[in-house]
Design a protein around this motif. Structure first.
Motif, PDB file in Angstrom:
ATOM      1  N   PRO A  11       0.806  -1.224   0.000  1.00 39.86           N
ATOM      2  CA  PRO A  11       0.000   0.000   0.000  1.00 39.86           C
ATOM      3  C   PRO A  11       0.840   1.276   0.000  1.00 39.86           C
ATOM      4  CG  PRO A  11      -0.519  -1.381   1.923  1.00 39.86           C
ATOM      5  CD  PRO A  11       0.525  -2.082   1.135  1.00 39.86           C
ATOM      6  N   GLU A  12       2.064   1.220   0.537  1.00 41.00           N
ATOM      7  CA  GLU A  12       2.928   2.404   0.596  1.00 41.00           C
ATOM      8  C   GLU A  12       3.467   2.786  -0.778  1.00 41.00           C
ATOM      9  OE1 GLU A  12       3.982  -0.653   1.755  1.00 41.00           O
ATOM     10  OE2 GLU A  12       3.209  -0.591   3.779  1.00 41.00           O
ATOM     11  N   MET A  13       3.351   1.884  -1.751  1.00 51.10           N
ATOM     12  CA  MET A  13       3.922   2.136  -3.080  1.00 51.10           C
ATOM     13  C   MET A  13       3.205   3.257  -3.812  1.00 51.10           C
ATOM     14  SD  MET A  13       6.387   1.251  -4.980  1.00 51.10           S
ATOM     15  CE  MET A  13       6.815   1.596  -6.671  1.00 51.10           C
ATOM     16  N   LEU A  14       1.964   3.522  -3.484  1.00 46.52           N
ATOM     17  CA  LEU A  14       1.226   4.599  -4.149  1.00 46.52           C
ATOM     18  C   LEU A  14       1.959   5.933  -4.002  1.00 46.52           C
ATOM     19  CD1 LEU A  14      -1.205   5.561  -5.749  1.00 46.52           C
ATOM     20  CD2 LEU A  14      -2.443   5.791  -3.591  1.00 46.52           C
ATOM     21  N   ALA A  15       2.450   6.234  -2.810  1.00 41.89           N
ATOM     22  CA  ALA A  15       3.191   7.486  -2.596  1.00 41.89           C
ATOM     23  C   ALA A  15       4.496   7.492  -3.381  1.00 41.89           C
ATOM     24  CB  ALA A  15       3.462   7.685  -1.106  1.00 41.89           C
ATOM     25  N   VAL A  16       5.161   6.339  -3.463  1.00 40.59           N
ATOM     26  CA  VAL A  16       6.405   6.235  -4.241  1.00 40.59           C
ATOM     27  C   VAL A  16       6.101   6.488  -5.707  1.00 40.59           C
ATOM     28  CG1 VAL A  16       8.271   4.674  -4.969  1.00 40.59           C
ATOM     29  CG2 VAL A  16       7.464   4.646  -2.586  1.00 40.59           C
ATOM     30  N   ARG A  18       3.675   8.254  -7.031  1.00 46.58           N
ATOM     31  CA  ARG A  18       3.378   9.676  -7.247  1.00 46.58           C
ATOM     32  C   ARG A  18       4.656  10.513  -7.284  1.00 46.58           C
ATOM     33  NH1 ARG A  18      -1.370   9.555  -2.988  1.00 46.58           N
ATOM     34  NH2 ARG A  18      -3.073   8.910  -4.340  1.00 46.58           N
ATOM     35  N   GLU A  19       5.555  10.225  -6.365  1.00 46.54           N
ATOM     36  CA  GLU A  19       6.783  11.017  -6.240  1.00 46.54           C
ATOM     37  C   GLU A  19       7.793  10.724  -7.347  1.00 46.54           C
ATOM     38  OE1 GLU A  19      10.591  10.799  -3.329  1.00 46.54           O
ATOM     39  OE2 GLU A  19       8.632  10.838  -2.333  1.00 46.54           O
ATOM     40  N   ARG A  20       7.892   9.475  -7.754  1.00 42.96           N
ATOM     41  CA  ARG A  20       8.996   9.072  -8.633  1.00 42.96           C
ATOM     42  C   ARG A  20       8.590   8.731 -10.062  1.00 42.96           C
ATOM     43  NH1 ARG A  20      12.892   5.386  -4.789  1.00 42.96           N
ATOM     44  NH2 ARG A  20      12.975   6.848  -3.038  1.00 42.96           N
ATOM     45  N   GLU A  21       7.327   8.952 -10.419  1.00 45.11           N
ATOM     46  CA  GLU A  21       6.881   8.567 -11.756  1.00 45.11           C
ATOM     47  C   GLU A  21       7.726   9.176 -12.877  1.00 45.11           C
ATOM     48  OE1 GLU A  21       2.822   7.951 -14.250  1.00 45.11           O
ATOM     49  OE2 GLU A  21       2.974   9.796 -13.087  1.00 45.11           O
TER      50      GLU A  21
END
Length: 96
Positions: A11-16, A18-21
């Motif tokens: 679930p924490e991957m969503l923030a990653v 958004r930030e690193r796309e």
């Protein structure tokens, strides 16, 4: 040799994502001769990403692992992967 990487996102991957796309997409473009196909996986159309899949051309497993683990999206606490050798059924390039 062809490899398939199947990624599983926590679930924490969503923030990653958004930030690193932008950095991730640039990485895929930079390595397009080795990462032949890549994309996110969802359980249903429009749903949240739950992982991803790459088809990789690499001479060795170590080369494929290096491609995966140098990707900006690779954060071991948020994303795991399974790396498998893949043999394509028919010769020639795939056109999607």
């Amino acid at each position: 040799m062809r490899w398939v990487a199947i990624f599983t996102d926590g679930p924490e991957m969503l923030a990653v994502r958004r930030e690193r796309e932008p950095a991730h997409l640039a990485y895929l473009q930079q390595h397009h001769e080795r990462i032949r196909i890549g994309g996110g996986l969802r359980e249903q159309p429009g749903g949240p990403f739950v992982g991803g899949l790459w088809v990789i051309d690499a001479d060795t497993r170590d080369q494929a692992v290096a491609l995966i683990e140098n990707d900006p999206y690779y954060v071991p606490a948020c994303r795991s992967y399974r790396l498998l050798v893949w043999g394509k059924a028919l010769p020639g390039d795939v056109i999607l």
